[in-house]
Write a protein that holds these residues in place. Structure first.
Motif, PDB file in Angstrom:
ATOM      1  N   ILE A  48      -4.035  -5.671   4.318  1.00  0.00           N
ATOM      2  CA  ILE A  48      -3.362  -6.869   4.843  1.00  0.00           C
ATOM      3  C   ILE A  48      -3.757  -8.112   4.031  1.00  0.00           C
ATOM      4  N   THR A  49      -5.010  -8.173   3.594  1.00  0.00           N
ATOM      5  CA  THR A  49      -5.445  -9.291   2.741  1.00  0.00           C
ATOM      6  C   THR A  49      -4.673  -9.276   1.425  1.00  0.00           C
ATOM      7  N   PHE A  50      -4.473  -8.082   0.875  1.00  0.00           N
ATOM      8  CA  PHE A  50      -3.735  -7.929  -0.381  1.00  0.00           C
ATOM      9  C   PHE A  50      -2.248  -8.201  -0.190  1.00  0.00           C
ATOM     10  N   ASP A  51      -1.681  -7.745   0.928  1.00  0.00           N
ATOM     11  CA  ASP A  51      -0.242  -7.860   1.192  1.00  0.00           C
ATOM     12  C   ASP A  51      -0.025  -8.097   2.688  1.00  0.00           C
ATOM     13  N   LYS A  52       0.175  -9.362   3.056  1.00  0.00           N
ATOM     14  CA  LYS A  52       0.299  -9.692   4.482  1.00  0.00           C
ATOM     15  C   LYS A  52       1.532  -9.066   5.131  1.00  0.00           C
ATOM     16  N   ASN A  53       2.485  -8.588   4.338  1.00  0.00           N
ATOM     17  CA  ASN A  53       3.689  -7.949   4.875  1.00  0.00           C
ATOM     18  C   ASN A  53       3.586  -6.425   4.897  1.00  0.00           C
ATOM     19  N   ALA A  54       2.413  -5.886   4.616  1.00  0.00           N
ATOM     20  CA  ALA A  54       2.235  -4.427   4.594  1.00  0.00           C
ATOM     21  C   ALA A  54       2.621  -3.824   5.942  1.00  0.00           C
ATOM     22  N   ARG A  55       3.280  -2.684   5.880  1.00  0.00           N
ATOM     23  CA  ARG A  55       3.647  -1.955   7.099  1.00  0.00           C
ATOM     24  C   ARG A  55       2.673  -0.803   7.246  1.00  0.00           C
TER      25      ARG A  55
END
Length: 118
Positions: free
Chosen positions: A69-76
């Protein structure tokens, strides 16, 4: 349209079960053997969806989720948990997980959750 699904679980048997269930979906499946490997594979493959085990050695599922989530806040991310891990699942949802699947896996439920979140 098929996407890319990253399966992060330290148990080869669980990864195999998920791959069997998802084989018919046409999605590309990528595997990771623990949380540390999972974060690396996430950055490398940028999957559309992650199926993430909670209890793993080295980096557990919650820490792995935080790093993704830190790397990609839109991660599913969908957490995979055993019955009785409800508080951990709730924490994961607060951090950013979208859903959860209970182990042992029910094929219909896995496919439903994957199609809803993909």
């Amino acid at each position: 349209m098929p996407g890319k699904i990253l399966i992060i679980d330290d148990a080869a048997f669980m990864r195999m079960m998920l791959k069997k269930i998802l084989a018919s979906t046409g999605n590309e499946l990528v595997e990771a053997v623990d949380g540390s490997d999972g974060v690396s594979k996430y950055k490398e493959h940028k999957p559309n969806l992650v199926l993430l085990d909670i209890v793993m050695p080295n980096v557990d599922g919650i820490e792995c989720l935080k790093q993704i989530i830190t790397f990609d806040k839109n991660a599913r991310v969908v957490m995979c948990s055993s019955i009785g891990q409800q508080t951990v699942v709730n924490d994961a949802i607060k951090i950013g997980a979208r859903d959860f699947i209970i182990k042992p896996f029910d094929a219909a439920k896995v496919l439903e959750v994957v199609s809803k979140n993909l």
